[in-house]
Enzyme design. Structure first.
Site, PDB file in Angstrom:
ATOM      1  N   GLY A 121       4.054  -5.511  -0.788  1.00  0.00           N
ATOM      2  CA  GLY A 121       2.908  -6.043  -1.507  1.00  0.00           C
ATOM      3  C   GLY A 121       2.014  -4.562  -2.049  1.00  0.00           C
ATOM      4  O   GLY A 121       1.548  -4.480  -3.294  1.00  0.00           O
ATOM      5  N   THR A 122       1.579  -3.870  -1.180  1.00  0.00           N
ATOM      6  CA  THR A 122       0.729  -2.930  -1.214  1.00  0.00           C
ATOM      7  C   THR A 122       1.180  -1.731  -2.184  1.00  0.00           C
ATOM      8  O   THR A 122       0.467  -1.189  -3.173  1.00  0.00           O
ATOM      9  CB  THR A 122       0.477  -2.044  -0.022  1.00  0.00           C
ATOM     10  OG1 THR A 122      -0.314  -3.232   1.121  1.00  0.00           O
ATOM     11  CG2 THR A 122      -0.495  -0.818  -0.005  1.00  0.00           C
ATOM     12  N   GLN A 128      -0.299 -13.849  -2.066  1.00  0.00           N
ATOM     13  CA  GLN A 128      -0.789 -14.994  -1.532  1.00  0.00           C
ATOM     14  C   GLN A 128      -0.095 -16.249  -2.269  1.00  0.00           C
ATOM     15  O   GLN A 128       0.094 -17.389  -1.541  1.00  0.00           O
ATOM     16  CB  GLN A 128      -2.068 -15.146  -1.301  1.00  0.00           C
ATOM     17  CG  GLN A 128      -2.600 -14.077  -0.367  1.00  0.00           C
ATOM     18  CD  GLN A 128      -2.183 -14.425   1.090  1.00  0.00           C
ATOM     19  OE1 GLN A 128      -1.795 -15.353   1.588  1.00  0.00           O
ATOM     20  NE2 GLN A 128      -2.186 -13.285   2.088  1.00  0.00           N
ATOM     21  N   THR A 155      16.538   4.642  -1.332  1.00  0.00           N
ATOM     22  CA  THR A 155      17.451   3.856  -0.974  1.00  0.00           C
ATOM     23  C   THR A 155      17.134   2.344  -0.753  1.00  0.00           C
ATOM     24  O   THR A 155      16.308   2.197  -0.150  1.00  0.00           O
ATOM     25  CB  THR A 155      18.628   4.317  -0.022  1.00  0.00           C
ATOM     26  OG1 THR A 155      18.681   5.607   0.034  1.00  0.00           O
ATOM     27  CG2 THR A 155      19.481   3.580   0.475  1.00  0.00           C
ATOM     28  N   CYS A 180     -10.930  -4.706   8.630  1.00  0.00           N
ATOM     29  CA  CYS A 180     -11.938  -3.801   9.357  1.00  0.00           C
ATOM     30  C   CYS A 180     -11.786  -2.493   9.102  1.00  0.00           C
ATOM     31  O   CYS A 180     -10.621  -2.102   8.505  1.00  0.00           O
ATOM     32  CB  CYS A 180     -11.401  -3.875  11.057  1.00  0.00           C
ATOM     33  SG  CYS A 180     -11.648  -5.308  12.038  1.00  0.00           S
TER      34      CYS A 180
HETATM   35  N1  PLP Z   1      -2.217  -8.344  -1.695  1.00  0.00           N
HETATM   36  C1  PLP Z   1      -2.653  -9.484  -1.087  1.00  0.00           C
HETATM   37  C2  PLP Z   1      -3.313 -10.598  -1.908  1.00  0.00           C
HETATM   38  C3  PLP Z   1      -2.404  -9.616   0.436  1.00  0.00           C
HETATM   39  O1  PLP Z   1      -2.736 -10.645   0.963  1.00  0.00           O
HETATM   40  C4  PLP Z   1      -1.741  -8.578   0.934  1.00  0.00           C
HETATM   41  C5  PLP Z   1      -1.542  -8.605   2.542  1.00  0.00           C
HETATM   42  O2  PLP Z   1      -2.220  -8.887   3.185  1.00  0.00           O
HETATM   43  C6  PLP Z   1      -1.328  -7.486   0.289  1.00  0.00           C
HETATM   44  C7  PLP Z   1      -1.350  -7.516  -1.050  1.00  0.00           C
HETATM   45  C8  PLP Z   1      -0.309  -6.371   0.949  1.00  0.00           C
HETATM   46  O3  PLP Z   1       0.980  -6.710   1.088  1.00  0.00           O
HETATM   47  P1  PLP Z   1       2.194  -5.993   2.257  1.00  0.00           P
HETATM   48  O4  PLP Z   1       1.488  -6.575   3.254  1.00  0.00           O
HETATM   49  O5  PLP Z   1       3.422  -6.709   1.697  1.00  0.00           O
HETATM   50  O6  PLP Z   1       1.730  -4.509   1.734  1.00  0.00           O
END
Ligand code: PLP
Length: 370
Positions: free
Chosen positions: A69-70, A175, A231, A312
């Protein structure tokens, strides 16, 4: 025995995902290779892409696999804004740091980053956004559902507003995925993560309308339509699809029992977030006079794993920017805990919380320190 009430942080791997990954781990074959082994891996990737797209109402060609997600949020926020001559970037005040921090990085590059306000329930102020929109907005980012307080945003309405003004719209659905029936057909840019739905950590996707040009973050072999080189993780992608396809229990009744139970055993606890439009697996409370991090540790000692929900910084608990944006004062923001349920949650987990909570609240209150 640990009673795990932190599924919003990460949820256990679903057996279906494990089986799908085990089937791939023993195989060789880079999905970009042209020989039979490569083509077999490619078939697994493309079938998984189709399966994921079908489950979320998206086009398979829009799915760009990422490392989570990040990365998907970073690719959308930086990639869309950097590709635009427009200067303003609008993000909601309650975004995850995976959106807020790339937006702040853009501010260092000369973009003007503005926060879209939310109300006391954590819902974005759509009329404020309407006033903020103009021809200089490069991007609007509003998450589908909040990772701390669980409030679900009016994403379809915002997407319509942005489309009418010709402004790219990105939503972080990390989420929301697996908790809400998503229909991405009219949403141009969406971030997803596998490990929040019982897939592996380290796999995610940006579902991006092909009409939107995005500047890549990672350059290399030109995989994923030249937008995200590297990859592809065939096994991880197969695990993501299998997890998403697995049956999802309705968690709302157990969540409601948790909410009712907490308010019964700690009558002055305050439920945060939207009481109606909230994720079915989320319950988030403030416990006045009770430092959240101390409460977390006391519950942990009693075998119940929960979260303060907020980040944190270098090991120092910070008051939640989400609660502050909702108008809470700093001591309330520091006295909060998130309880989140998942596919293998059971009534015993809620019972364990409810039996440990009153004594933990009492002790944390006596210790003070807010
Ligand atoms: N966005 C939201 C709303 C999240 O809750 C999270 C994870 O905590 C992320 C992005 C990041 O996702 P990932 O852990 O797959 O990088």
């Amino acid at each position: 025995m640990v009673h795990y009430l932190d599924h919003a942080a990460t949820t256990p791997l679903r057996p279906q995902a494990l089986a799908a990954m085990q089937a791939q781990w023993g195989q060789v074959g880079n999905p970009s290779s042209l020989h039979t082994a490569g083509r077999q891996a490619r078939r697994v990737v493309e079938e998984s892409r189709e399966q994921i797209a079908a489950l979320i109402g998206a086009k398979p060609a829009d799915v760009i696999f990422t490392s989570g997600g990040t990365e998907a949020d970073n690719l959308a926020v930086k990639g869309l804004a950097r590709n635009s001559q427009r200067r303003r970037v609008l993000v909601s005040a309650v975004e995850h740091h995976a959106v807020l921090d790339p937006a702040n990085a853009l501010a260092e590059e000369g973009k003007i980053v503005e926060l879209i306000p939310v109300d006391a329930l954590g819902r974005v102020d759509v009329s404020a956004l309407e006033q903020m929109l103009d021809d200089d907005v490069a991007l609007v980012a509003i998450m589908w559902a909040n990772n701390e307080v669980g409030t679900i945003q009016p994403v379809a309405e915002v997407a319509g507003l942005c489309a009418a003004r010709g402004v790219p719209f990105h939503t972080d659905a990390v989420q929301a995925l697996g908790q809400i029936d998503l229909d991405l057909s009219d949403i141009p840019s969406v971030a997803l993560s596998a490990h929040k739905v019982g897939g592996p950590v380290g796999v995610g996707a940006l579902v991006l309308d092909r009409d939107l040009a995005v500047r890549p973050l990672v350059h290399g072999g030109g995989q994923e339509r030249d937008v995200r080189s590297g990859t592809l993780d065939t096994a991880g992608i197969a695990g993501f699809a299998a997890a998403l396809a697995a049956d999802k229990p309705d968690l709302a009744p157990l969540r409601d029992a948790l909410v009712d139970g907490v308010l019964r055993v700690v009558p002055d606890a305050i439920l945060n977030g939207d009481p109606v439009d909230r994720l079915a697996n989320n319950a988030h409370f403030s416990f006045p006079g009770c430092p959240g991090d101390a409460l977390l540790m006391l519950l942990d000692a009693a075998g119940v794993a929960v979260s303060t929900g907020s980040a944190c910084t270098a090991g120092i608990p910070q008051p939640s920017h989400v609660l502050l944006a909702m108008g809470a004062d700093e001591s309330v923001a520091r006295s909060s805990l998130r309880f989140s349920l998942g596919w293998n949650s059971a009534p015993e987990d809620v019972d364990a919380l409810l039996s440990a909570l009153p004594a933990a609240v009492e002790r944390a209150r006596r210790a003070g320190g807010l």
